[in-house]
Design a protein around this motif. Structure first.
Motif, mmCIF file in Angstrom:
data_model
loop_
_atom_site.group_PDB
_atom_site.id
_atom_site.type_symbol
_atom_site.label_atom_id
_atom_site.label_comp_id
_atom_site.label_asym_id
_atom_site.label_seq_id
_atom_site.Cartn_x
_atom_site.Cartn_y
_atom_site.Cartn_z
ATOM 1 N N LEU A 14 0.824 -1.212 0.000
ATOM 2 C CA LEU A 14 0.000 0.000 0.000
ATOM 3 C C LEU A 14 0.858 1.263 0.000
ATOM 4 C CD1 LEU A 14 -2.980 -0.865 2.396
ATOM 5 C CD2 LEU A 14 -2.969 -0.810 -0.103
ATOM 6 N N GLU B 253 0.568 3.943 -2.850
ATOM 7 C CA GLU B 253 0.237 5.364 -2.607
ATOM 8 C C GLU B 253 1.230 6.263 -3.334
ATOM 9 O OE1 GLU B 253 -0.377 5.866 1.769
ATOM 10 O OE2 GLU B 253 -2.407 6.284 1.051
ATOM 11 N N TYR C 75 -4.427 6.346 -0.630
ATOM 12 C CA TYR C 75 -5.345 5.198 -0.562
ATOM 13 C C TYR C 75 -6.769 5.720 -0.380
ATOM 14 C CZ TYR C 75 -7.409 0.814 1.114
ATOM 15 O OH TYR C 75 -8.199 -0.295 1.276
ATOM 16 N N THR D 136 -8.135 -1.645 5.334
ATOM 17 C CA THR D 136 -7.654 -2.597 4.338
ATOM 18 C C THR D 136 -7.689 -4.008 4.943
ATOM 19 O OG1 THR D 136 -5.832 -3.119 2.818
ATOM 20 C CG2 THR D 136 -5.238 -2.295 4.999
ATOM 21 N N LEU E 179 -4.979 -5.193 -4.712
ATOM 22 C CA LEU E 179 -4.874 -3.932 -3.966
ATOM 23 C C LEU E 179 -4.901 -2.743 -4.925
ATOM 24 C CD1 LEU E 179 -2.334 -4.953 -1.161
ATOM 25 C CD2 LEU E 179 -4.795 -4.557 -0.907
ATOM 26 N N GLN F 120 -8.209 -1.248 -5.711
ATOM 27 C CA GLN F 120 -8.885 -0.347 -4.767
ATOM 28 C C GLN F 120 -8.891 1.072 -5.333
ATOM 29 O OE1 GLN F 120 -10.436 -1.971 -2.205
ATOM 30 N NE2 GLN F 120 -9.495 -3.811 -3.093
#
Ligand code: TRP
Ligand code: ZN
Length: 466
Positions: free
Chosen positions: A268, A272, A278, A283, A318, A321
């Motif tokens: 993450l 980012e 994010y 998460t 991920l 997202q």
């Protein structure tokens, strides 16, 4: 003449009805549409209103496989409405109310048509409550995969909804164009876990049952709503950046998945840097045992994996997202905006971590991609031939190749700015392919993208040059 005739409205009675309506200030609405004209799933979603919030109250009994539920939707009428549809596949509907008043309803296929006692006016906010129960169905997609309500090997269930499976467990406006906030409360026999999207805000046990309450504050498309009921090892933590992590793993996979799932904060942080902040408040992951489904899914906040994922798959889900869950396609035609980006995220991760460069990945695909992906050149990413092909390799791999062509055109720094900027421009919204090409052109006005769009995005067959 003594024969009885059907009663036809006279001119006078029609005028009287109109006059009464006018005098009482009532709204005369028309029915909302039974779909939103999705080119691939015409019955998905419904016209005439927008849902802002779903409140789902679900109780599941694994021994009888029965779901007993109440769904309360808060919505805004987009037109004067005499009736509107919800999508619900299977299950038995008990009672429907609109703003607390009993409403008439009927069902045909996946359409649950609700006729409120009084018409709703354009702009009006209303609440529709549906009580329903039964054993939810497992649905088969046009491409043959299974979704909806999926019984698991350990006697639990999984709810997975891409593209249309969420209508198997709750009534709603089941199209990606209508995103909403959610509160999902799930009651199960004590000892079982119930995992869903967002943050766990309450957990209480009474009379041998436990109710888990999950809150999703950011807009969510219903196809990434999820529910996992069963025996799970739960691990809660916080990333160095302060984000709550909630991981649920089938006990038989707990040991084997520990190492890869521990990389979520690192992935993450990298994402980012690459894609921007994010977009959600928590998460995690849900890891089930192999065999229950054949695919992973980017369920919001907490992607689902059918077994222990490798790092690339974790990066892929991920990345969704940002690309898919925050920036959501307007229709199922725009799937490459999800899958092309999530696939390109895998390429970027490899490039940034000592693996092949994205250029090398692109070259290998161009030179002999069809050895691995037989159908790679069979249709353009932005125009899958039908609903059975929206998750094929032209959407994933060739979709990623489109992004790489943009990078070749604008250079590394401008490309990084474009993919970050795209996520920011449509954060928590919806976008389509035309929005994307217009955005790229606006960010790089000096470049000519004509060939990239014509050959790589919309062109039939393998482009002549890489
Ligand atoms: N979106 C999933 C992923 O890439 C794959 C997937 C699962 C899918 N079910 C689908 C794609 C249905 C299209 C349609 O991880
Ligand atoms: Zn994907």
């Amino acid at each position: 003449m003594s024969r009885s005739a059907p009663v036809a409205p006279t001119c006078a009675s029609v005028l009287l009805a109109l006059a009464l309506t006018a005098c009482t200030g009532g709204v005369r609405g028309t029915p909302g549409g039974s779909g939103v004209d999705d080119p691939y799933f015409p019955k998905s979603g419904n016209g005439g209103y927008d849902v802002t919030h779903y409140d789902l109250n679900l109780a599941y009994a694994p021994d009888t496989h029965r779901l007993t539920a109440t769904a309360t939707l808060t919505a805004r009428a987009a037109q004067d409405l005499s009736a509107f549809d919800l999508d619900l596949q299977g299950l038995d509907v008990g009672k429907v109310t609109v703003d607390g008043e009993a409403a008439r309803w009927n069902r045909a296929g996946q359409e649950l048509t609700v006729r409120p006692a009084e018409d709703l006016g354009e702009g009006e906010t209303f609440r529709v409550t549906v009580r329903y129960s039964g054993t939810p169905e497992t649905l088969t997609d046009p491409d043959g995969s299974e979704e909806g309500w999926l019984p698991t090997e350990d006697g639990g269930v999984l709810a997975l909804g891409e593209p249309t499976g969420s209508m198997a467990w709750f009534p709603g406006n089941h199209h990606p164009s209508d995103k909403a906030a959610y509160d999902i409360a799930v009651t199960v026999p004590q000892g079982l876990e119930a995992v869903s999207n967002g943050e766990l805000t309450d957990e209480r046990s009474r009379g041998g049952r436990t109710t888990y309450t999950w809150h999703t504050g950011e807009p969510m498309a219903s196809y990434v709503a999820t529910l996992a009921i069963g025996d799970y090892d739960i691990r809660r933590s916080t990333t160095p950046a302060g984000l709550p992590v909630y991981v649920a793993v089938d006990p038989t996979r707990a040991e084997a998945s520990r190492k890869v799932l521990a990389r979520i904060p690192e992935i993450l942080a990298w994402a980012e840097d690459a894609f921007g902040p994010y977009p959600f408040s928590s998460t995690g992951a849900i890891v089930d045992r192999d065999g229950d489904t054949g695919y992973a899914l980017e369920t919001q906040n907490r992607p689902f994996f059918p077994g222990v994922p490798d790092t690339a798959l974790l990066v892929h889900e991920l990345a969704h997202q940002w690309y898919g869950n925050s920036v959501t396609p307007k229709t199922w035609q725009d799937m490459w905006l999800n899958e092309g980006f999530a696939t390109y995220a895998e390429w970027l991760w490899a490039e940034d971590h000592g693996g092949d460069s994205a250029q090398e990945t692109f070259d290998a695909l161009y030179d002999h991609g069809e050895d691995t992906y037989e159908d790679l050149w069979t249709f353009p990413p932005a125009e899958p031939p039908d609903a059975a092909h929206i998750s094929d390799s032209p959407v994933y791999q060739r979709g990623a190749m489109v992004l790489h062509k943009i990078r070749q055109t604008v250079g590394d720094d401008a490309f990084r700015a474009i993919i970050r900027g795209w996520a920011a421009a449509h954060r928590h919204g919806n976008a389509d392919t035309a929005d994307f090409t217009a955005y790229v052109e606006k960010r790089a006005p000096a470049e000519d993208f004509g060939g990239v769009w014509e050959e790589w995005l919309y062109g039939e067959g393998k482009p002549g040059r890489r």
